[in-house]
Design an enzyme around this catalytic site. Structure first.
Site, PDB file in Angstrom:
ATOM      1  N   CYS A   1      47.314  30.948  46.601  1.00  0.00           N
ATOM      2  CA  CYS A   1      48.351  31.820  46.052  1.00  0.00           C
ATOM      3  C   CYS A   1      48.494  33.091  46.881  1.00  0.00           C
ATOM      4  O   CYS A   1      47.500  33.734  47.225  1.00  0.00           O
ATOM      5  CB  CYS A   1      48.019  32.179  44.606  1.00  0.00           C
ATOM      6  SG  CYS A   1      49.337  33.084  43.772  1.00  0.00           S
TER       7      CYS A   1
ATOM      8  N   ARG B   1      59.328  27.794  38.556  1.00  0.00           N
ATOM      9  CA  ARG B   1      58.098  28.466  38.136  1.00  0.00           C
ATOM     10  C   ARG B   1      58.067  29.904  38.656  1.00  0.00           C
ATOM     11  O   ARG B   1      57.427  30.777  38.069  1.00  0.00           O
ATOM     12  CB  ARG B   1      56.891  27.688  38.659  1.00  0.00           C
ATOM     13  CG  ARG B   1      55.557  28.178  38.107  1.00  0.00           C
ATOM     14  CD  ARG B   1      54.388  27.326  38.623  1.00  0.00           C
ATOM     15  NE  ARG B   1      53.171  27.616  37.875  1.00  0.00           N
ATOM     16  CZ  ARG B   1      52.332  28.597  38.147  1.00  0.00           C
ATOM     17  NH1 ARG B   1      52.587  29.412  39.173  1.00  0.00           N
ATOM     18  NH2 ARG B   1      51.245  28.796  37.416  1.00  0.00           N
TER      19      ARG B   1
END
EC number: 1.1.1.205
Length: 539
Positions: free
Chosen positions: A350, A446
């Site tokens: 991430c 998302r």
């Protein structure tokens, strides 16, 4: 600092703001406070609250050992995922397209955890993945897949592959049992258009009438030396099916995570407002939905949770996230969430924190969410940042009930990521759902970029590879073994006791280095420790 604070100084001799200060986390659940100095505001005080307290993550703390009479092998590692779903091990696989599809979900449920099938699939394909899990193991199959004698054998072969079954009961239009068709019957057939009635077994079917216990079923199957027991009523109408494979599975995996019908549990991810997907998944027996968003503390996520929970006909548990603050957790709980997923930016793949500048260190985020969630008896799921089994222990000690795993599971045989051979070593592909490849495939919603053309996407993740680790069963044993060891050191017999009683100590950077093997060249790696993970080198 008062007695109610989460962290305490060990000695008054150490300067308050010294980096050498050791700070103990006191009794759960109060928040972390380190007295981080704040900038002076002007006469209006506009900067007084700009910088909050110092946040910490897993490497910043250790659990303090305590007097113990607890043997690791005797601890109870079961925990609540939601109020209705209890896992035998507190591990959930992440809904990522290189981590969880049916194979991973089946393997993890057998061990006592639960898999969340990712949503980078069509509604039909995701539903089929859920069905594969639900049909992979059963106690008594109440509604087995069936076919009609007039249908073609090609339809039977397709259904066997899609439903992951080795045999299909054949029934008339009124559900009267006509026969059974197995893969063995299809093995040497050359004409796919042949009707099933010409191939199926009609005579000497092994059946049982009325209610049959699994013990009785096993005795019948053993005596008749067959694999499937067909359950019928007095009118010979099919009412269910029991297989020897399912009986053997229940013996081999006594701690499997199962629903009231004896089927393995499975979850699935959905996007905001994706009610069509939710309805399809619920109709096929999914056990829990995960409203999956990088920013769970947003209007669309809250409205989606509220809409699903207000539909009483669905009666489904909903996990919502991700959040990193008490306020975010509180709003999702108020909307009806059955569990809150915590973690913004801690994952290995991430880049949210460096791209957007947003995030909260994971231990601090867990503590913040738990502070409000425990008041409503809502479990918290720690999602992201888990690199070693000790991090699982720390996440639960901070108040989480379960942890969600991505990178550690991505290298397993059951993950859907492709195999990669690089410089003589075997790896598996792993990517964040915020990576460019995953967003193009379908996960852009998302990150609130649905409908954005590929050239305009702003990714919040990367693509890479992780070392191949073998089957999940062996690896999960090591992860849970580390958790058991931690509970033994702390003297807690249950997950609930670990959440309530464990105390942390804050550590220095030198301690982090000391935590890992040092002053040695490792010649034989342990099954639960990789120097590549510590160094950040994936090969």
């Amino acid at each position: 600092m008062g007695a109610s604070t989460r962290f305490r100084r060990q000695s008054g001799k150490v300067p308050y703001n010294s980096t050498a200060a050791s700070v103990i986390i006191a009794r759960f659940p109060h928040r972390i406070t380190f007295g981080c100095p704040r900038p002076r505001g002007n006469e209006n005080g506009m900067f007084d609250d700009k910088i909050g307290d110092l946040g910490v993550t897993f490497d910043d703390v250790l659990l303090q050992p305590r007097y113990s009479e607890v043997v690791p092998s005797e601890v109870d590692v079961s925990s609540q995922m939601t109020q209705r779903i209890r896992l035998q091990i507190p591990l959930i696989s992440s809904p990522m397209d290189t981590v969880t599809e049916s194979e991973m979900a089946i393997a993890l449920a057998k061990e006592g955890g639960l898999g969340i099938v990712h949503k980078n699939l069509s509604v039909r394909r995701q539903t089929e993945e859920v069905l594969k899990v639900k049909r992979s193991a059963n106690g008594i199959i109440v509604n087995p897949v069936t076919l009609n004698p007039a249908q073609k054998v090609s339809a039977a072969a397709e259904l066997m592959d899609r439903a992951n079954v080795s045999g299909i009961p054949i029934v008339e239009d009124d559900r009267t049992l006509a026969g059974i068709l197995t893969r063995r019957d299809l093995r040497f057939l050359e004409d796919p258009d042949m009707p099933i009635s010409q191939v199926m077994t009609r005579e000497n079917l092994v059946t049982a009438v009325g209610n049959v216990t699994l013990a009785q079923a096993e005795k019948i199957l053993t005596e008749k030396r067959v694999e499937k027991l067909l359950l019928i009523d007095e009118e010979r109408k099919l009412t269910g099916l029991i297989t020897i494979r399912d009986i053997d599975m229940m013996k081999r995996y006594p701690r499997a995570c199962k629903d009231p019908q004896g089927r393995l549990r499975v979850g699935a991810a959905i996007g905001v407002g994706d009610y069509e997907r939710a309805e399809s998944l619920i109709g096929k027996g999914v056990d829990v939905l995960v409203v999956d968003s990088a920013h769970g503390h947003s209007r669309n996520v809250i409205e989606t949770v509220r809409e699903i929970k207000q539909n009483k006909s669905w009666d489904i548990d909903v996990v919502a996230g991700n959040v990193a603050t008490a306020e975010g957790a509180a709003d999702l709980i108020a909307a009806g969430a059955d569990a809150v997923k915590v973690g913004i930016g801690p994952g290995s793949i991430c880049t949210t924190r460096v791209i957007s500048g947003i995030g909260v260190p994971q231990v601090t985020a867990i503590l913040s969410a738990v502070k409000v969630a425990q008041e409503k008896n809502i479990p918290v799921i720690a999602d992201g940042g888990i690199r070693f089994s000790g991090d699982i222990t720390k996440a639960i000690a901070a108040g989480a009930s379960t942890v969600m795993i991505g990178s550690l599971f991505a290298g397993l045989a059951e993950s859907p990521g492709k195999m990669i051979l690089y410089q003589g070593r075997t790896f598996k592909a792993y990517r964040g759902m915020g990576s460019m490849g995953a967003m193009v495939k379908g996960s852009s919603d998302r990150y609130r970029q649905k409908g954005t053309e590929a050239g305009k996407l702003v990714p919040e993740g990367v693509e890479g590879r992780v070392p191949f680790k073998g089957p999940l069963s062996d690896y999960a044993y090591q992860l849970v073994g580390g958790l058991r060891a931690g509970m033994g050191y702390v003297g807690t017999r249950t997950i609930e006791e670990l959440r309530r009683d464990a105390k942390f100590i804050r550590v220095s950077a030198a301690t982090v280095r000391e935590n890992h093997p040092h002053d040695i060249a490792i010649t034989q790696e342990a099954p639960n420790y990789s120097p590549d993970v510590h160094s950040g080198d994936a090969g």
